[in-house]
Structure formats: C-alpha cells, structure tokens
Write a protein that holds these residues in place. Structure first.
Motif, short mmCIF file in Angstrom:
data_model
loop_
_atom_site.label_atom_id
_atom_site.label_comp_id
_atom_site.label_asym_id
_atom_site.label_seq_id
_atom_site.Cartn_x
_atom_site.Cartn_y
_atom_site.Cartn_z
N GLU A 90 0.80 -1.23 -0.18
CA GLU A 90 -0.06 0.60 -0.02
C GLU A 90 1.15 1.46 -0.28
N ARG A 91 0.37 2.10 -0.74
CA ARG A 91 0.88 3.31 -0.45
C ARG A 91 0.49 5.04 -0.35
N ALA A 92 0.85 6.01 0.27
CA ALA A 92 0.31 7.08 0.70
C ALA A 92 1.44 8.21 0.29
N SER A 93 1.16 9.76 0.18
CA SER A 93 2.12 11.32 -0.08
C SER A 93 1.46 11.10 0.96
N TYR A 94 2.92 12.15 0.95
CA TYR A 94 2.05 13.18 2.50
C TYR A 94 3.83 14.63 2.25
N SER A 102 6.18 9.65 -0.31
CA SER A 102 5.44 8.06 -0.03
C SER A 102 6.23 7.72 0.45
N LEU A 103 5.22 7.40 1.53
CA LEU A 103 5.65 5.71 2.02
C LEU A 103 4.86 4.44 1.83
N GLU A 104 5.02 3.42 2.12
CA GLU A 104 4.63 2.49 1.68
C GLU A 104 5.06 1.26 2.72
N MET A 105 3.55 0.11 2.74
CA MET A 105 4.48 -1.19 3.40
C MET A 105 3.96 -1.81 2.92
N HIS A 106 3.86 -2.97 3.31
CA HIS A 106 3.82 -4.64 2.69
C HIS A 106 2.74 -5.08 3.17
N LYS A 107 1.51 -5.44 2.48
CA LYS A 107 0.46 -5.44 2.53
C LYS A 107 -0.38 -6.60 3.54
N LYS A 111 -1.24 -7.38 10.86
CA LYS A 111 -2.27 -8.46 11.09
C LYS A 111 -4.08 -7.79 11.50
N PRO A 112 -5.28 -7.85 10.89
CA PRO A 112 -6.64 -6.94 11.31
C PRO A 112 -6.77 -7.28 12.71
N GLY A 113 -6.41 -6.00 13.14
CA GLY A 113 -6.86 -5.78 14.94
C GLY A 113 -6.00 -5.52 15.66
N GLN A 114 -4.87 -5.39 14.87
CA GLN A 114 -3.49 -5.00 15.53
C GLN A 114 -3.61 -3.81 16.39
N LYS A 115 -2.49 -3.49 17.66
CA LYS A 115 -2.79 -2.44 17.80
C LYS A 115 -0.58 -1.70 17.42
N VAL A 116 -0.63 -0.50 16.79
CA VAL A 116 -0.34 -0.04 16.43
C VAL A 116 0.73 1.26 17.08
N ALA A 132 1.05 7.26 7.41
CA ALA A 132 1.69 6.28 7.85
C ALA A 132 0.37 5.77 8.54
N ILE A 133 -0.28 7.21 9.38
CA ILE A 133 -1.52 6.35 9.41
C ILE A 133 -2.89 5.53 8.94
N GLU A 134 -2.49 6.49 7.63
CA GLU A 134 -3.26 6.21 6.89
C GLU A 134 -3.07 4.32 6.15
N LEU A 135 -1.56 4.42 5.86
CA LEU A 135 -1.62 3.29 5.90
C LEU A 135 -2.03 1.68 6.16
N ILE A 136 -1.67 1.74 8.40
CA ILE A 136 -1.65 1.21 8.71
C ILE A 136 -3.32 0.85 9.08
N GLU A 137 -4.30 1.37 9.27
CA GLU A 137 -5.91 1.88 9.11
C GLU A 137 -6.59 0.85 7.43
N ARG A 138 -6.11 0.97 6.16
CA ARG A 138 -6.12 0.66 5.63
C ARG A 138 -5.63 -1.38 5.30
#
Ligand code: HPA
Length: 173
Positions: A90-94, A102-107, A111-116, A132-138
């Motif tokens: 996933e990618r998000a720009s800032y 931009s930042l990317e994280m592996h999809k 894990k769904p529901g993990q607290k970050v 980073a928040i946008e990516l984590i929530e996606r």
C-alpha cells in the motif's frame, strides 16, 4: 534515570534549507546510556498504550522504533520510501516541513485488529505520521499512539490529528 534529553539534541541553523532549525538527535544515539533511556521512555509509553507492534517510518523511525520493539518483545514493521519493499504494498503520500514524499508498507505487514504504536525521531507538520496512519488503517491495524523524541508544537501536528494519542520526550517552540 531522569535525563535532560535536550542536552543531547544539536540545533543546526539553516539546514537543510535557509530558515529551518534542524534538531539533530544523533547525540542521543551515540551515547549508550542516553539511547537506552530514550528507548525505555518510548517503550513504557507503547506498553501503556497496549502496542502489539511498532511501525517506524524510513529512515530514522527504524533507529528509534526497532529498540522499542525489542524491549517490549513485539514486532517491528518498516514504512519505507517507494520501490524498496519487494512484495505487494500500500502507498500513501505526504507533505513535509520541506518537500514531500511517499511511504509504503507490505500489504500483509499488519494483522487485522493489531494495536500499533508509530515511533519516529521528530514530529514537525505530522505529514509522515498522517501517511503512516493511513497505511496502517488500510491494512486493518488500529493506531493506539505515536511516540517521538522531539515535537515541534508550533507546526500544529497534534491539531491535524486530534484523535491520535501523541507522546514526545522534548518540545521546541
Ligand atoms: N530535525 C529532524 N528532522 C526534521 C526536522 C528537524 O528539525 N524538521 C523536519 N524534519
């Protein structure tokens, strides 16, 4: 140990551009006791927030976040600059205090529901944090906090993210 962390932050005028005062945290890192103390403060915060995993944005978020993760015995996930991660992302720009990226994280990194808890050296305009928040929530994660060595409150990062719990060791006005 109570530490005056400001003694270990160098303020550099006009870097990288004229008019910017750059807060250089490398003296924290090069002193073993101080680095450990800073790590411990962020780790206590992340523990209190119930972090299952730490996310660190490239590059200084790796340095700040990895020892926090190992102190807590939780995982570390990098949020990287574009085209560095080999699998599906996933990618998000800032926007930054100066420039944008931009930042990317592996999809499958979260894990769904993990607290970050997101860890980085410095919060300025909170552009990196926002991405980073946008990516984590996606990815299905829940951002329970963000922890920094340094905050620049005059750039109003907190006001842009009123629902995010933010912790910082020192503030510069
Ligand atoms: N120091 C380090 N990183 C930064 C700064 C700073 O003052 N401002 C924006 N990113």
């Amino acid at each position: 140990m109570t530490v005056d962390f400001k003694k270990y932050i160098a303020s550099v005028q006009d870097f990288p551009n004229k008019g910017i005062v750059f807060r250089d945290i490398t003296p924290i890192l090069s002193d073993g006791e101080i680095f450990r103390a800073a790590t411990h403060e962020l780790a206590e915060y992340a523990k209190k927030r119930g972090a299952d995993v730490i996310v660190g944005p490239e590059a200084r978020g790796f340095i700040v976040g990895c020892p926090v993760a190992t102190e807590l015995g939780v995982g570390f996930v990098p949020a990287r600059k574009p085209h560095k991660l080999p699998r599906e992302v996933e990618r998000a720009s800032y926007d930054l205090e100066y420039g944008s990226n931009s930042l990317e994280m592996h999809k499958d990194a979260i894990k769904p529901g993990q607290k970050v808890v997101i860890c980085d050296d410095l919060m300025a305009t909170a552009g990196t944090l926002h991405a980073a928040i946008e990516l984590i929530e996606r990815l299905g994660g829940e951002v329970v906090g963000a922890a920094f060595y340094v905050e620049l409150p005059d750039l109003k990062g907190r006001e842009k993210l009123p629902n995010v719990d933010i912790f910082s060791l020192v503030q510069y006005h």
